[in-house]
Design an enzyme around this catalytic site. Structure first.
Site, short mmCIF file in Angstrom:
data_model
loop_
_atom_site.label_atom_id
_atom_site.label_comp_id
_atom_site.label_asym_id
_atom_site.label_seq_id
_atom_site.Cartn_x
_atom_site.Cartn_y
_atom_site.Cartn_z
CB SER A 34 -1.10 0.11 1.14
OG SER A 34 -2.19 -1.15 0.90
CE1 TYR A 94 -5.19 2.34 3.89
CE2 TYR A 94 -5.82 0.07 3.42
CZ TYR A 94 -4.81 0.99 3.17
OH TYR A 94 -3.96 1.00 2.43
CB THR A 105 2.19 1.07 6.66
OG1 THR A 105 0.67 1.34 6.54
CG2 THR A 105 2.66 1.58 7.89
N GLY A 106 3.01 -0.62 4.25
CA GLY A 106 2.59 -1.46 3.02
C GLY A 106 2.54 -3.06 3.49
CB SER A 145 2.52 -10.75 4.69
OG SER A 145 1.97 -11.58 3.96
CG ASN A 146 -1.90 -14.05 7.90
OD1 ASN A 146 -2.63 -13.44 8.31
ND2 ASN A 146 -1.83 -15.25 8.01
#
Length: 425
Positions: free
Chosen positions: A141, A238, A378-379, A405-406
């Site tokens: 993102s 968001y 942030t992404g 991630s996660n």
């Protein structure tokens, strides 16, 4: 690995050929130059008209560059008041990130000509290659800031109005004419985030779309199957849908794919040699860090998520970059070198999200424990977490990335890189 090297910061030299917007302090009248030329060219044959518009933009770029002095005055607290970066603290953050499940983590600080690089762990679990701050990775993102910059440049060119209904430019796309461009970029449209359903189960959801190619309108249609979360402008919520619509706007108004808009308006002007938009291709070009998705079931093996179309995100999250390029990008943006002063002020009109964060237009503000606020995004995309932020004046920037991630522990711990980089902790 922890290192610090001293040299002239890449931010200043990187803008030499950029298509820059004139700050408010520059001579009046300059922002109208490309528009005037374009109108004069409107009666010319198509080829001549395109050439005239291009020439006008080049002329405007030269004028804008002249107006942007190499040492732009700080727009916030004096940079000298910041504590020095704490690279030992940064190393400890990355060490914790790896202990919590990320194969590797990296961070780069660019601070008024001095560069600090810190790494821990590996870029590739199979080969064991150490992660490097020179590696490319998916920025998720953080892409939203790139998309916002393109649209705000179009506002500066008088081709888009922030408070106009989206349906003025994309007739019939949205069910409510009250949804404006500003609502999209500030996540206040009320459009449901289709990705919430798409990734309710992390691994199976990802595998279902890993190689899939969506159109923008297909993604919008997924959102519109669900009720809106609130009335336009009522509240921050968001949603990736907002920036899918933003991508449609970019392509409608420029007549180009978003790939071309990113390249011509940001990547080439700032000489971002590691920044790409390859959708729908699945590979990251050149030397890169592999990304690993953490399954929902504890103890299950990590999933190599490196190869994917990221078609589910596109203009909301599909850009590839590096720590160096993101530091240059946010440094240039916050210095006022990509947008006019008025558009940057629009970007920095923040809505409070919680006690430590606020959101503007495609831009986050994080309020740190030492009283310093930093600006960036942030992404999160399968396999990668990214924090990319800078000081108000753009003089100090940080990019930190973990190749998983996660994993909420990793995400929250990586935020500590901001405290080390900007508060000296």
């Amino acid at each position: 690995m922890v290192s610090a090297t001293v040299g002239r910061a890449g931010v200043l030299g990187a803008v030499a050929l950029s298509l820059l917007a004139v700050p408010a302090r520059a001579a009046t009248g300059t922002p109208e130059t490309p528009v005037t030329a374009a109108r004069q060219a409107a009666t010319a044959p198509t080829t001549a008209r395109q050439a005239a518009v291009a020439a006008a933009r080049q002329a405007a770029a030269a004028a804008r560059l002249a107006a942007a002095t190499p040492a732009a005055a700080p727009r916030g607290p004096a940079a000298a008041a910041l504590p020095a970066p704490n690279t030992a603290g940064l190393a400890a953050v990355l060490r914790s990130v790896v202990a919590q499940g990320a194969p590797g983590a990296l961070a780069r600080i660019d601070d008024h000509g001095r560069t600090h690089r810190v790494t821990r762990g590996v870029a590739d679990r199979v080969t064991g290659r150490a992660i490097s701050t020179g590696d490319r990775f998916r920025i998720g993102s953080v892409t939203k800031t790139f998309t916002t910059v393109v649209l705000l440049q179009l506002v500066d060119e008088h081709r888009l109005a922030l408070d106009a209904p989206v349906n003025r430019y994309l007739p019939g796309l949205l069910p409510d004419d009250r949804i404006t461009v500003r609502h999209l970029l500030s996540h206040r449209s009320g459009l449901y985030d289709y990705s919430d359903d798409m990734f309710a189960a992390s691994v199976s959801g990802f595998e279902a779309v890993r190689k899939k190619v969506f159109t923008y309108r297909q993604l919008v249609a997924l959102s519109l199957k669900k009720p809106r979360t609130n009335a336009p402008g009522a509240a921050y919520a968001y949603s990736n849908t907002n920036f899918v619509v933003a991508g449609l706007l970019v392509e409608k108004l420029t007549g180009q794919p978003v790939r071309t808009a990113y390249r011509n308006r940001i990547v080439k002007p700032l000489k971002l040699t590691d920044t790409f938009y390859v959708h729908p291709d699945t590979a990251i070009p050149g030397r890169h860090t592999r990304g690993y998705l953490t399954p929902d079931r504890a103890g299950a093996p990590l999933v190599d998520a490196t190869a994917q179309t990221v078609s589910w995100a596109q203009s909301a999250g599909a850009v590839i970059s590096s720590a160096r390029d993101l530091d240059v990008f946010y440094g240039a943006l916050l210095r006022g070198r990509l947008l006019s002063a008025a558009r940057l002020a629009d970007m920095e009109r923040f809505t409070k999200v919680n006690s430590t964060t606020a959101y503007g237009l495609g831009l986050r503000r994080r309020d740190l424990s030492c009283g310093v606020s930093v600006y960036g995004h942030t992404g999160a995309v399968q396999g990668y977490y990214t924090y990319a932020f800078g000081t108000k004046d753009g003089g100090r920037t940080l990019t930190a990335m973990a190749n998983t991630s996660n994993n909420a522990k990793v995400l929250n711990t990586l935020a500590g890189a901001l405290e080390s980089a900007f508060c000296g902790k």
